[in-house]
Scaffold this motif. Structure first.
Motif, PDB file in Angstrom:
ATOM      1  N   PHE A  78       0.830  -1.201   0.000  1.00 45.67           N
ATOM      2  CA  PHE A  78       0.000   0.000   0.000  1.00 45.67           C
ATOM      3  C   PHE A  78       0.870   1.259   0.000  1.00 45.67           C
ATOM      4  N   TYR A  79       1.820   1.333   0.947  1.00 44.13           N
ATOM      5  CA  TYR A  79       2.670   2.525   1.040  1.00 44.13           C
ATOM      6  C   TYR A  79       3.559   2.677  -0.192  1.00 44.13           C
ATOM      7  N   GLU A  80       4.017   1.578  -0.747  1.00 46.51           N
ATOM      8  CA  GLU A  80       4.840   1.638  -1.955  1.00 46.51           C
ATOM      9  C   GLU A  80       4.036   2.229  -3.116  1.00 46.51           C
ATOM     10  N   LYS A  81       2.823   1.716  -3.330  1.00 46.53           N
ATOM     11  CA  LYS A  81       1.976   2.196  -4.433  1.00 46.53           C
ATOM     12  C   LYS A  81       1.579   3.656  -4.224  1.00 46.53           C
ATOM     13  N   GLU A  82       1.233   3.997  -2.980  1.00 44.88           N
ATOM     14  CA  GLU A  82       0.853   5.379  -2.693  1.00 44.88           C
ATOM     15  C   GLU A  82       2.036   6.332  -2.886  1.00 44.88           C
ATOM     16  N   VAL A  84       4.499   6.005  -4.962  1.00 44.41           N
ATOM     17  CA  VAL A  84       4.694   6.177  -6.404  1.00 44.41           C
ATOM     18  C   VAL A  84       3.622   7.091  -6.970  1.00 44.41           C
ATOM     19  N   ASN A  85       2.343   6.784  -6.668  1.00 49.94           N
ATOM     20  CA  ASN A  85       1.223   7.540  -7.243  1.00 49.94           C
ATOM     21  C   ASN A  85       1.169   8.988  -6.779  1.00 49.94           C
ATOM     22  N   ALA A  86       1.477   9.213  -5.506  1.00 51.13           N
ATOM     23  CA  ALA A  86       1.384  10.567  -4.956  1.00 51.13           C
ATOM     24  C   ALA A  86       2.711  11.322  -5.041  1.00 51.13           C
ATOM     25  N   GLU A  92       7.918  12.403   3.525  1.00 49.85           N
ATOM     26  CA  GLU A  92       6.450  12.359   3.497  1.00 49.85           C
ATOM     27  C   GLU A  92       5.945  10.933   3.670  1.00 49.85           C
ATOM     28  N   MET A  93       6.607   9.981   3.037  1.00 48.73           N
ATOM     29  CA  MET A  93       6.205   8.585   3.186  1.00 48.73           C
ATOM     30  C   MET A  93       6.346   8.142   4.644  1.00 48.73           C
ATOM     31  N   LYS A  94       7.444   8.530   5.265  1.00 48.19           N
ATOM     32  CA  LYS A  94       7.665   8.180   6.672  1.00 48.19           C
ATOM     33  C   LYS A  94       6.584   8.822   7.551  1.00 48.19           C
ATOM     34  N   ALA A 119      -7.514  -3.714  -1.877  1.00 46.99           N
ATOM     35  CA  ALA A 119      -7.376  -3.720  -3.337  1.00 46.99           C
ATOM     36  C   ALA A 119      -6.377  -2.653  -3.767  1.00 46.99           C
ATOM     37  N   LEU A 120      -6.407  -1.518  -3.086  1.00 41.83           N
ATOM     38  CA  LEU A 120      -5.463  -0.442  -3.361  1.00 41.83           C
ATOM     39  C   LEU A 120      -4.036  -0.891  -3.091  1.00 41.83           C
ATOM     40  N   ALA A 121      -3.863  -1.682  -2.037  1.00 42.58           N
ATOM     41  CA  ALA A 121      -2.535  -2.211  -1.706  1.00 42.58           C
ATOM     42  C   ALA A 121      -2.039  -3.161  -2.790  1.00 42.58           C
ATOM     43  N   GLU A 122      -2.963  -3.859  -3.436  1.00 40.61           N
ATOM     44  CA  GLU A 122      -2.582  -4.824  -4.468  1.00 40.61           C
ATOM     45  C   GLU A 122      -2.272  -4.168  -5.808  1.00 40.61           C
ATOM     46  N   LYS A 123      -3.179  -3.285  -6.281  1.00 35.12           N
ATOM     47  CA  LYS A 123      -3.027  -2.778  -7.648  1.00 35.12           C
ATOM     48  C   LYS A 123      -2.760  -1.285  -7.752  1.00 35.12           C
ATOM     49  N   GLY A 124      -2.816  -0.558  -6.661  1.00 32.99           N
ATOM     50  CA  GLY A 124      -2.581   0.877  -6.717  1.00 32.99           C
ATOM     51  C   GLY A 124      -3.883   1.635  -6.954  1.00 32.99           C
ATOM     52  N   VAL A 125      -3.768   2.921  -7.246  1.00 34.83           N
ATOM     53  CA  VAL A 125      -4.924   3.792  -7.402  1.00 34.83           C
ATOM     54  C   VAL A 125      -5.624   3.504  -8.724  1.00 34.83           C
ATOM     55  N   ASP A 126      -6.948   3.432  -8.662  1.00 35.41           N
ATOM     56  CA  ASP A 126      -7.763   3.231  -9.848  1.00 35.41           C
ATOM     57  C   ASP A 126      -8.820   4.327  -9.844  1.00 35.41           C
ATOM     58  N   TYR A 127      -8.619   5.354 -10.650  1.00 41.25           N
ATOM     59  CA  TYR A 127      -9.550   6.474 -10.696  1.00 41.25           C
ATOM     60  C   TYR A 127     -10.692   6.145 -11.653  1.00 41.25           C
ATOM     61  N   THR A 128     -11.807   5.674 -11.106  1.00 41.80           N
ATOM     62  CA  THR A 128     -12.955   5.340 -11.939  1.00 41.80           C
ATOM     63  C   THR A 128     -14.100   6.332 -11.751  1.00 41.80           C
ATOM     64  N   LYS A 129     -14.162   6.965 -10.569  1.00 41.21           N
ATOM     65  CA  LYS A 129     -15.220   7.933 -10.283  1.00 41.21           C
ATOM     66  C   LYS A 129     -14.558   9.240  -9.830  1.00 41.21           C
ATOM     67  N   PRO A 130     -15.237  10.376 -10.019  1.00 44.12           N
ATOM     68  CA  PRO A 130     -14.648  11.660  -9.598  1.00 44.12           C
ATOM     69  C   PRO A 130     -14.261  11.698  -8.128  1.00 44.12           C
ATOM     70  N   GLU A 131     -15.065  11.060  -7.245  1.00 44.29           N
ATOM     71  CA  GLU A 131     -14.755  11.102  -5.809  1.00 44.29           C
ATOM     72  C   GLU A 131     -13.506  10.312  -5.453  1.00 44.29           C
ATOM     73  N   ASP A 132     -12.986   9.502  -6.395  1.00 41.69           N
ATOM     74  CA  ASP A 132     -11.761   8.734  -6.140  1.00 41.69           C
ATOM     75  C   ASP A 132     -10.528   9.630  -5.989  1.00 41.69           C
ATOM     76  N   ILE A 133     -10.576  10.836  -6.569  1.00 44.23           N
ATOM     77  CA  ILE A 133      -9.401  11.703  -6.494  1.00 44.23           C
ATOM     78  C   ILE A 133      -9.369  12.544  -5.217  1.00 44.23           C
ATOM     79  N   ILE A 134     -10.462  12.525  -4.453  1.00 48.73           N
ATOM     80  CA  ILE A 134     -10.516  13.301  -3.213  1.00 48.73           C
ATOM     81  C   ILE A 134     -10.041  12.432  -2.064  1.00 48.73           C
ATOM     82  N   LYS A 135      -9.072  12.921  -1.347  1.00 49.83           N
ATOM     83  CA  LYS A 135      -8.498  12.182  -0.227  1.00 49.83           C
ATOM     84  C   LYS A 135      -9.492  12.132   0.928  1.00 49.83           C
ATOM     85  N   ASP A 136      -9.671  10.949   1.489  1.00 51.37           N
ATOM     86  CA  ASP A 136     -10.577  10.784   2.618  1.00 51.37           C
ATOM     87  C   ASP A 136     -10.079   9.609   3.438  1.00 51.37           C
TER      88      ASP A 136
END
Length: 185
Positions: A78-82, A84-86, A92-94, A119-136
């Motif tokens: 999860f942290y590795e994928k995040e 990379v993506n972010a 910041e990772m620490k 699932a995010l830990a397995e495959k990384g970020v999957d932006y399918t809906k607009p609310e996916d880009i908002i951090k929560d």
């Protein structure tokens, strides 16, 4: 090399002196970067990522040294994928690891969210809906607001303005905060 030296066991039978001797020999032959702790991290990297293609070229050695301290594979992934993506720096990772982002996301909302985080830990970020880009959820531990109870928007604004003021003071002369809210014309 690791498998041969350890005879396919988790730990070599002959102890820690080998790493120290190997460190000295490699440093003498190849130069810096082969300290005992670095060799231990190299060994851990090999044991956790035996297939080289699983290691991202977008993260630094320092990122992986931080990630190797996480024993849970899904959490590490999860942290590795995040990272990379972010585009997280090592610092910041620490910070995200120390603030338990993974655990907080697992605890938030419902069991369906737990599946999403895993699932995010397995495959990384999957932006399918607009609310996916908002951090929560948002984490504001740097503001010193109490985490146990909800806070008002005005409290959040005041804490953020204090942080901005402190930052501008740190920059020195020539910087100032003109105002916090401006009316639109």
């Amino acid at each position: 090399m690791v498998r041969y030296e350890q005879n396919d066991s988790v730990r070599a039978a002959y102890g820690e002196k080998t790493l120290l001797q190997l460190s000295k020999a490699l440093t003498k032959e190849l130069g810096r970067g082969f300290s005992r702790s670095n060799l231990q991290n190299m060994r851990l990297l090999y044991l956790n990522y035996p297939i080289c293609q699983t290691v991202s070229g977008k993260l630094s050695w320092s990122h992986y040294c931080e990630l190797l301290s996480i024993s849970d594979k899904k959490k590490r992934s999860f942290y590795e994928k995040e990272a990379v993506n972010a585009g997280w720096s090592v610092r910041e990772m620490k910070r995200q690891i120390d603030s338990s982002l993974f655990e907080r996301l697992l605890l938030s909302r419902s069991d369906a969210n737990k599946e999403q985080v895993l699932a995010l830990a397995e495959k990384g970020v999957d932006y399918t809906k607009p609310e996916d880009i908002i951090k929560d959820p948002y984490v504001f531990e740097f503001l010193g607001l109490p985490e146990e109870k909800p806070f008002l928007e005005s409290d959040l604004e005041a804490a953020l303005v204090r942080q901005i003021e402190d930052f501008l003071l740190e920059l020195g002369r020539g910087f100032m905060l003109v105002g916090t809210q401006q009316r639109a014309l």
